[in-house]
Design an enzyme around this catalytic site. Structure first.
Site, PDB file in Angstrom:
ATOM      1  N   TRP A  74       0.900  -1.159   0.000  1.00  0.00           N
ATOM      2  CA  TRP A  74       0.000   0.000   0.000  1.00  0.00           C
ATOM      3  C   TRP A  74       0.939   1.210   0.000  1.00  0.00           C
ATOM      4  CZ3 TRP A  74      -1.102   4.288   3.074  1.00  0.00           C
ATOM      5  CH2 TRP A  74      -2.326   4.930   2.814  1.00  0.00           C
ATOM      6  N   ASN A  91       7.287  -2.476   5.712  1.00  0.00           N
ATOM      7  CA  ASN A  91       5.955  -1.917   5.984  1.00  0.00           C
ATOM      8  C   ASN A  91       6.149  -0.772   6.972  1.00  0.00           C
ATOM      9  OD1 ASN A  91       3.244  -1.458   6.560  1.00  0.00           O
ATOM     10  ND2 ASN A  91       3.145  -3.126   8.059  1.00  0.00           N
ATOM     11  N   GLY A  92       5.544   0.382   6.695  1.00  0.00           N
ATOM     12  CA  GLY A  92       5.680   1.512   7.617  1.00  0.00           C
ATOM     13  C   GLY A  92       6.256   2.713   6.901  1.00  0.00           C
ATOM     14  N   GLU A 116     -22.152   5.186   9.481  1.00  0.00           N
ATOM     15  CA  GLU A 116     -21.554   3.920   9.062  1.00  0.00           C
ATOM     16  C   GLU A 116     -22.084   3.501   7.686  1.00  0.00           C
ATOM     17  OE1 GLU A 116     -19.109   2.282   9.881  1.00  0.00           O
ATOM     18  OE2 GLU A 116     -19.424   0.234   9.185  1.00  0.00           O
ATOM     19  N   LYS A 127     -19.641   3.015   4.402  1.00  0.00           N
ATOM     20  CA  LYS A 127     -19.604   1.781   3.608  1.00  0.00           C
ATOM     21  C   LYS A 127     -19.810   2.092   2.130  1.00  0.00           C
ATOM     22  CE  LYS A 127     -18.164  -0.686   5.883  1.00  0.00           C
ATOM     23  NZ  LYS A 127     -17.974  -0.430   7.290  1.00  0.00           N
TER      24      LYS A 127
HETATM   25  O1  M6R Z   1      -8.401  -2.071  12.547  1.00  0.00           O
HETATM   26  P1  M6R Z   1      -9.192  -0.874  13.005  1.00  0.00           P
HETATM   27  O2  M6R Z   1     -10.528  -1.261  13.573  1.00  0.00           O
HETATM   28  O3  M6R Z   1      -8.435   0.005  13.942  1.00  0.00           O
HETATM   29  O4  M6R Z   1      -9.475  -0.037  11.685  1.00  0.00           O
HETATM   30  C1  M6R Z   1     -10.086   1.222  11.753  1.00  0.00           C
HETATM   31  C2  M6R Z   1     -10.525   1.707  10.387  1.00  0.00           C
HETATM   32  O5  M6R Z   1      -9.424   1.824   9.538  1.00  0.00           O
HETATM   33  C3  M6R Z   1     -11.547   0.768   9.739  1.00  0.00           C
HETATM   34  O6  M6R Z   1     -12.655   0.570  10.559  1.00  0.00           O
HETATM   35  C4  M6R Z   1     -12.019   1.321   8.382  1.00  0.00           C
HETATM   36  O7  M6R Z   1     -12.724   2.510   8.578  1.00  0.00           O
HETATM   37  C5  M6R Z   1     -12.874   0.292   7.642  1.00  0.00           C
HETATM   38  N1  M6R Z   1     -12.257  -0.063   6.383  1.00  0.00           N
HETATM   39  C6  M6R Z   1     -14.229   0.770   7.288  1.00  0.00           C
HETATM   40  O8  M6R Z   1     -14.986  -0.227   6.676  1.00  0.00           O
END
Ligand code: M6R
Length: 624
Positions: free
Chosen positions: A77, A103-104, A493, A497
């Protein structure tokens, strides 16, 4: 963010590494690459999805990469440098001796690059990661032949790590140390898979779950050297260190599609089970709510006078719902903050503040940094997390694990519902410890929660009209979502989505806020999804939302109304009505969210998008 795999053993590494990358592709899919040590150091890398790399490998007959039994692989990514072949990992040192994946973000890469260039190193990519390959080669050269090749590789890696700022997981192979992969981690995930006569390294266990369910969790700032028969861990200064051994309690089937077209559809369908699993064993025989790891006393919890919830994205929306439940049940003030903003506004925190960090992956850097900030201010931290052994729960004072199983689709679904369940349990636990709820009151809510899996099942059985509606809405320019109280985070939410999967303009609003501006967005035919609260809760709340629906209808909106079975009066205001089973007010998001997940998934599919791997995103966001 970026998937990383390493393998050393007695089988050809290429297939094992590519299989591992397939399972990790959800972490990033801009480009991918592998390096195999087989007398020579052989690499192949390609921009685009893993399929491009697989094709390149197959076109070369696979033989191009040999059948060496040591290898590393990466799925990216992009952060520094666009998603091109040249920026794909692995990166090789100028002398071709080592290959590195990362990664990072290496924050001091600008200075390091200038230094390396001043010594004549020519860079072949725009990445920060390439620095690590050149530095490693320099350190190996400086170490000479004094040590055995594998120890030399580990020592060179330690020296490099001491020079890097930022967050990194690094894996490297050295053609002069065949049979070894060295790894290092700081603020970025890396786990070891313990096999028989073979060992693995990966960003997460799904990469090697097919081969072993025994894993070793690494600590912060550690270097690990794996060979076929040994796993040696040290800190960055070379002092021996211990990993934490654990058994993975799910198998490879959990990380496969199981007959569904997308992981997302499978994960939506798994929600009733995921809720039930998260609830299992939480109410002790004496009527107490149990967490998983508690390094806090009941007195610590009684002393709490303020709760902050920190999280990102979908987890943040779960936190917004939690605020209503926690304040209602405990009467402690509760704030919800985006983790990425939290520490930059100097929140007032002290020993009697409880910070609840919610994260599916347990590795989200924004949330981790918020947690660390809270700890520096002496606040207590409780984590809600789906990933055993990840950094956020490890650094917290107490943990409640959700038992959702692996979530592979980038869009979060079952993680959201299980986070909601975990938040309710935390609220009940706090209320109980502080003596503001009796055991029978807590048990009554737990009983209501236990009834939700069958309600979610019922919603799922009635999704055909939502699928049809989705095909119809797929050509809309924009979709708005409105709700009040716990329906407001549900609206947010639903919009998130749709944005992330369908790439459509979508926005969620507190229904009462529309008239203060956003109602101007409504044109003839604009779809507005309205989440209606139960009339059995606070009737006035339901009536206010119905008024808001009338306001948008009067301006031409096409309304999609989600309401409780039995709320017959609402049908008059709905162009499309989706009914859900009656559920207590605070728990309603467990059922009202589900149609919105299906809606987004189906609209994205109808628009021809890759539902599991939406553009520009990655599952686990390990950079700030
Ligand atoms: O792994 P996490 O729950 O910390 O991730 C947080 C967000 O990156 C994650 O919920 C993101 O918003 C989702 N892809 C949404 O569907």
């Amino acid at each position: 963010m970026c998937g990383i795999v390493g393998y050393v053993g007695n089988r050809p590494a290429l297939g094992i590494v590519l299989d591992g990358l397939r399972r990790l592709e959800y972490r990033g899919y801009d480009s991918a690459g592998v390096a195999i040590v087989d007398r020579a150091l052989l690499t192949e890398k390609r921009a685009g999805k893993l399929a491009n790399l697989e094709k390149a490998v197959a076109d070369g007959g696979g033989a191009g990469l040999g059948d060496g039994t040591t290898g590393i692989g990466h799925t990216r990514w992009a952060t520094h440098g666009g998603p091109t072949d040249r920026n794909a990992h692995p990166h090789r040192s100028q002398d071709g001796r080592v290959a590195v994946i990362h990664n990072g973000i290496i924050e001091n890469f600008g200075r390091l690059r200038a230094e390396l260039e001043s010594r004549g190193v020519e860079f072949t990519s725009d990445t920060d990661s390439e620095c690590a390959a050149h530095l490693l080669a320099e350190e190996l050269a400086a170490l000479g032949d004094a040590q055995a090749p594998q120890e030399r590789l580990a020592e060179a890696m330690r020296r490099v790590c001491r020079r890097l700022d930022g967050a990194f997981t690094l894996l490297a192979v050295d053609v002069q140390a065949p049979g070894a992969v060295v790894g290092a981690r700081r603020n970025s995930p890396l786990v070891v898979g313990r096999g028989r006569g073979e060992n693995y390294l990966a960003s997460d266990v799904s990469a090697f779950i097919e081969h072993t369910r025994e894993a070793v969790e690494l600590g912060q700032d550690q270097v690990v050297l794996i060979t076929a028969d040994a796993i040696e861990i040290t800190d960055f200064d070379g002092n021996p260190a211990q990993g934490h051994d654990y058994h993975i309690d799910w198998d490879s089937r959990a990380a496969e599609k199981g007959g569904y077209d997308y992981f997302m559809l499978k994960e939506i369908a798994e929600q009733p089970q995921a809720i039930a699993d998260t609830l299992r064993g939480r109410l002790s025989e004496t009527g107490e709510i149990t967490l998983d790891e508690v390094r806090l006393s009941d007195q610590d919890l009684r002393d709490v006078d303020k709760v902050f919830i920190v999280a990102c994205g979908t987890a943040y929306h779960a936190g917004m719902v939690a605020k209503y439940a926690i304040e209602h049940w405990t009467r402690i003030p509760c704030e919800v903050e985006l983790a990425s903003e939290f520490r930059y506004r100097d929140p007032v925190l002290d020993r009697s503040t409880l910070v609840v960090a919610i994260s599916q992956s347990g590795e989200t850097m924004d949330t981790l940094m918020a947690l660390r900030h809270a700890k520096e201010q002496k606040a207590r931290v409780l984590a809600i997390c789906n990933t055993n052994g990840s950094t956020i729960p490890r650094e917290s004072d107490a943990v409640l694990y959700t038992h959702g199983g692996p979530e592979i689709a980038v869009a979060s679904t079952k993680a959201f519902l299980t986070q909601l369940v975990a938040c309710y349990l935390v609220g009940l636990h706090l209320a109980q410890v502080r003596g503001v709820m009796y055991a029978d009151e807590v048990a009554a809510v737990v009983e209501q929660l236990r009834g939700t899996p069958s309600k979610v099942n019922k919603v799922l059985e009635q999704m055909e009209p939502v699928r049809e509606l989705s095909r119809d809405l797929a050509s809309s320019r924009s979709v708005l979502f409105i709700g009040r109280h716990v329906g407001y985070p549900v609206a947010l939410e639903g919009a998130l989505k749709l944005k992330e999967l369908a790439y459509m303009h979508a926005e969620g609003f507190a229904a009462g806020e529309l008239k203060h501006g956003p109602i101007a967005l409504i044109e003839q035919g604009t779809p507005v999804v309205c989440v209606v609260p139960s009339a059995r809760g606070r009737g006035v709340l339901r009536d206010k939302v119905v008024s808001n629906i009338q306001e948008v209808r009067a301006r031409g909106a096409r309304t999609v109304v989600i309401a409780e079975e039995g709320d017959d009066a609402v049908a008059a205001y709905a162009d499309h009505l989706i009914l859900v089973p009656p559920t207590p007010t605070l728990l309603a998001p467990l059922v009202t969210t589900v149609p919105l997940q299906v809606l987004a998934c189906e609209i994205a599919a109808a628009r021809g998008h890759d539902v599991d791997q939406p553009r520009n995103l990655a599952k686990s966001v390990t950079v700030e």
